[in-house]
Design a protein around this motif. Structure first.
Motif, PDB file in Angstrom:
ATOM      1  N   ASP A  17     -11.018   7.638  -4.909  1.00  0.00           N
ATOM      2  CA  ASP A  17     -11.062   8.527  -3.618  1.00  0.00           C
ATOM      3  C   ASP A  17     -10.450   7.724  -2.562  1.00  0.00           C
ATOM      4  N   THR A  18     -10.096   6.296  -2.468  1.00  0.00           N
ATOM      5  CA  THR A  18      -9.695   5.852  -1.479  1.00  0.00           C
ATOM      6  C   THR A  18      -8.462   4.673  -1.852  1.00  0.00           C
ATOM      7  N   VAL A  19      -8.003   4.490  -3.391  1.00  0.00           N
ATOM      8  CA  VAL A  19      -6.962   3.417  -3.603  1.00  0.00           C
ATOM      9  C   VAL A  19      -5.937   4.247  -4.079  1.00  0.00           C
ATOM     10  N   LEU A  20      -4.674   3.955  -3.560  1.00  0.00           N
ATOM     11  CA  LEU A  20      -3.392   4.563  -4.042  1.00  0.00           C
ATOM     12  C   LEU A  20      -2.581   3.595  -4.563  1.00  0.00           C
ATOM     13  N   LYS A  21      -2.039   3.760  -5.716  1.00  0.00           N
ATOM     14  CA  LYS A  21      -1.086   2.902  -6.314  1.00  0.00           C
ATOM     15  C   LYS A  21       0.338   3.257  -6.297  1.00  0.00           C
ATOM     16  N   LEU A  26       6.908   0.645  -4.426  1.00  0.00           N
ATOM     17  CA  LEU A  26       6.911  -0.076  -2.966  1.00  0.00           C
ATOM     18  C   LEU A  26       6.017  -1.459  -3.325  1.00  0.00           C
ATOM     19  N   ASN A  27       5.046  -1.432  -4.183  1.00  0.00           N
ATOM     20  CA  ASN A  27       4.303  -2.778  -4.260  1.00  0.00           C
ATOM     21  C   ASN A  27       4.653  -3.514  -5.449  1.00  0.00           C
ATOM     22  N   HIS A  28       5.362  -3.357  -6.346  1.00  0.00           N
ATOM     23  CA  HIS A  28       5.967  -4.173  -7.491  1.00  0.00           C
ATOM     24  C   HIS A  28       7.227  -3.803  -7.664  1.00  0.00           C
ATOM     25  N   ILE A 123       5.455  -4.114  11.159  1.00  0.00           N
ATOM     26  CA  ILE A 123       5.314  -3.291  10.213  1.00  0.00           C
ATOM     27  C   ILE A 123       4.489  -3.662   8.985  1.00  0.00           C
ATOM     28  N   ASP A 124       4.086  -2.630   8.147  1.00  0.00           N
ATOM     29  CA  ASP A 124       3.326  -2.801   6.875  1.00  0.00           C
ATOM     30  C   ASP A 124       3.442  -1.878   6.126  1.00  0.00           C
ATOM     31  N   ASP A 125       2.955  -2.154   4.750  1.00  0.00           N
ATOM     32  CA  ASP A 125       2.916  -1.113   3.827  1.00  0.00           C
ATOM     33  C   ASP A 125       1.900   0.092   3.995  1.00  0.00           C
ATOM     34  N   PHE A 126       0.766  -0.439   4.165  1.00  0.00           N
ATOM     35  CA  PHE A 126      -0.419   0.481   4.330  1.00  0.00           C
ATOM     36  C   PHE A 126      -1.260   0.236   5.445  1.00  0.00           C
ATOM     37  N   LEU A 127      -1.873   1.190   5.974  1.00  0.00           N
ATOM     38  CA  LEU A 127      -3.096   1.134   7.059  1.00  0.00           C
ATOM     39  C   LEU A 127      -4.104   1.927   6.525  1.00  0.00           C
ATOM     40  N   ALA A 128      -5.212   1.019   6.378  1.00  0.00           N
ATOM     41  CA  ALA A 128      -6.449   1.657   5.592  1.00  0.00           C
ATOM     42  C   ALA A 128      -7.536   1.297   6.746  1.00  0.00           C
ATOM     43  N   ASN A 129      -8.327   0.027   6.854  1.00  0.00           N
ATOM     44  CA  ASN A 129      -9.237  -0.202   7.736  1.00  0.00           C
ATOM     45  C   ASN A 129      -8.958  -0.723   8.942  1.00  0.00           C
ATOM     46  N   GLY A 130      -7.674  -1.249   9.196  1.00  0.00           N
ATOM     47  CA  GLY A 130      -6.838  -1.851  10.108  1.00  0.00           C
ATOM     48  C   GLY A 130      -6.943  -3.153  10.207  1.00  0.00           C
ATOM     49  N   GLN A 131      -7.257  -3.920   9.143  1.00  0.00           N
ATOM     50  CA  GLN A 131      -7.815  -5.276   9.371  1.00  0.00           C
ATOM     51  C   GLN A 131      -6.317  -6.225   9.397  1.00  0.00           C
ATOM     52  N   ALA A 132      -5.418  -5.884   8.482  1.00  0.00           N
ATOM     53  CA  ALA A 132      -4.121  -6.573   8.391  1.00  0.00           C
ATOM     54  C   ALA A 132      -3.534  -6.502   9.549  1.00  0.00           C
ATOM     55  N   LEU A 133      -3.483  -5.102  10.352  1.00  0.00           N
ATOM     56  CA  LEU A 133      -2.880  -4.906  11.386  1.00  0.00           C
ATOM     57  C   LEU A 133      -3.360  -5.738  12.624  1.00  0.00           C
ATOM     58  N   GLU A 155      -0.284   5.657   5.770  1.00  0.00           N
ATOM     59  CA  GLU A 155      -1.569   5.610   6.318  1.00  0.00           C
ATOM     60  C   GLU A 155      -2.445   6.501   5.677  1.00  0.00           C
ATOM     61  N   LYS A 156      -3.593   5.618   5.412  1.00  0.00           N
ATOM     62  CA  LYS A 156      -4.893   6.529   4.891  1.00  0.00           C
ATOM     63  C   LYS A 156      -5.722   7.000   5.960  1.00  0.00           C
ATOM     64  N   GLY A 157      -5.136   8.231   6.735  1.00  0.00           N
ATOM     65  CA  GLY A 157      -5.950   8.615   7.755  1.00  0.00           C
ATOM     66  C   GLY A 157      -7.414   8.861   7.796  1.00  0.00           C
TER      67      GLY A 157
HETATM   68  P1  5GP Z   1      -6.480  -2.608   5.908  1.00  0.00           P
HETATM   69  O1  5GP Z   1      -6.278  -4.139   6.367  1.00  0.00           O
HETATM   70  O2  5GP Z   1      -5.759  -1.672   6.936  1.00  0.00           O
HETATM   71  O3  5GP Z   1      -7.744  -2.461   5.511  1.00  0.00           O
HETATM   72  O4  5GP Z   1      -5.534  -2.586   4.798  1.00  0.00           O
HETATM   73  C1  5GP Z   1      -4.130  -2.868   4.628  1.00  0.00           C
HETATM   74  C2  5GP Z   1      -3.831  -3.815   3.587  1.00  0.00           C
HETATM   75  O5  5GP Z   1      -4.408  -3.625   2.496  1.00  0.00           O
HETATM   76  C3  5GP Z   1      -2.295  -3.267   3.240  1.00  0.00           C
HETATM   77  O6  5GP Z   1      -1.500  -4.571   3.688  1.00  0.00           O
HETATM   78  C4  5GP Z   1      -2.170  -2.978   1.702  1.00  0.00           C
HETATM   79  O7  5GP Z   1      -1.566  -4.374   1.183  1.00  0.00           O
HETATM   80  C5  5GP Z   1      -3.475  -3.005   1.322  1.00  0.00           C
HETATM   81  N1  5GP Z   1      -4.135  -1.576   0.921  1.00  0.00           N
HETATM   82  C6  5GP Z   1      -5.048  -0.964   1.826  1.00  0.00           C
HETATM   83  N2  5GP Z   1      -5.379   0.417   0.842  1.00  0.00           N
HETATM   84  C7  5GP Z   1      -4.380   0.282  -0.118  1.00  0.00           C
HETATM   85  C8  5GP Z   1      -4.268   1.248  -1.221  1.00  0.00           C
HETATM   86  O8  5GP Z   1      -4.605   2.384  -1.259  1.00  0.00           O
HETATM   87  N3  5GP Z   1      -3.127   1.099  -2.093  1.00  0.00           N
HETATM   88  C9  5GP Z   1      -2.456  -0.282  -1.962  1.00  0.00           C
HETATM   89  N4  5GP Z   1      -1.469  -0.293  -3.029  1.00  0.00           N
HETATM   90  N5  5GP Z   1      -2.648  -1.260  -1.007  1.00  0.00           N
HETATM   91  C10 5GP Z   1      -3.567  -0.932  -0.110  1.00  0.00           C
END
Ligand code: 5GP
Length: 195
Positions: A17-21, A26-28, A123-133, A155-157
């Motif tokens: 429910d939370t992880v998209l490949k 994009l990722n490989h 710029i980043d590929d995904f935004l989930a919980n925001g830690q990377a940003l 973004e996973k809103g």
């Molecule tokens: P955050 O720090 O916002 O929680 O997650 C962002 C980082 O986690 C992104 O740089 C990405 O690499 C990875 N990530 C988070 N969710 C996903 C997801 O659903 N699929 C993939 N492929 N990567 C994710």
């Protein structure tokens, strides 16, 4: 961005429910045509900013960031996750916690490539919980550079990073915003729902 949403629907794999490949574009494996469109879209959305540098994080942020940098005519710097930097003391560093891996990693950028007169787009590929940003924002702050906002491919809103960071007054532009991935089905949040 329609082409990106179509690609996610055609080739994205919902692992839970939370992880998209998105390994096929994009990722490989990377789809260069789609990356160029993504770069053009970021360049369009941030056209009124006097950006001097793009900052991303290895490895999956690099492809969209380089395309945006090419179109905007600015250099691209990626934060490293490994500690292989030769100048260990000559870096800006921040902690990034990964909820998926449940580990904290240090990310680092050499002081040679980010300065207090830079105007930075993240710029980043995904935004989930925001830690990377948040880690990247911390590095921009340490450099004393100006920060204009962030461009996110997906973004996973339904996860809270985007809301939390926007509440700080930070501009985030997402090219696809996923509202839900329940029962293996990706549903996008439409632009009009965001405003
Ligand atoms: P955050 O720090 O916002 O929680 O997650 C962002 C980082 O986690 C992104 O740089 C990405 O690499 C990875 N990530 C988070 N969710 C996903 C997801 O659903 N699929 C993939 N492929 N990567 C994710």
């Amino acid at each position: 961005m329609q082409a990106l949403e179509d690609k996610i629907l055609q080739e994205g794999k919902v692992l839970s429910d939370t992880v998209l490949k998105v390994d096929s574009f994009l990722n490989h494996q990377i789809d260069p045509d789609l990356m160029r469109e993504i770069g053009e879209e970021f360049a369009k959305r941030f056209a009124h900013e006097r950006i001097t540098k793009i900052l991303t994080i290895e490895s999956s942020g690099i492809a969209p960031a380089v395309m945006a940098g090419l179109i905007m005519g600015v250099p691209v710097v990626f934060a490293r996750k490994s500690k292989s930097l030769t100048l260990k003391n000559h870096v800006y560093a921040a902690q990034v916690y990964s909820y998926t891996k449940q580990t904290a990693n240090e990310i680092a950028v050499s002081k040679d490539f980010l300065h207090d007169d830079d105007v930075v787009l993240l710029i980043d590929d995904f935004l989930a919980n925001g830690q990377a940003l948040l880690g990247l924002i911390e590095i921009v702050k340490q450099a004393g550079a100006e920060f204009v906002g962030a461009g996110i491919v997906i973004e996973k809103g339904f996860q809270k990073g985007g809301d939390k960071i926007r509440q700080q007054g930070i501009r985030i532009e997402s090219l696809a915003n996923i509202m839900s991935m329940k029962e293996g089905k990706v549903t996008f949040q439409r632009e009009e729902q965001l405003n």
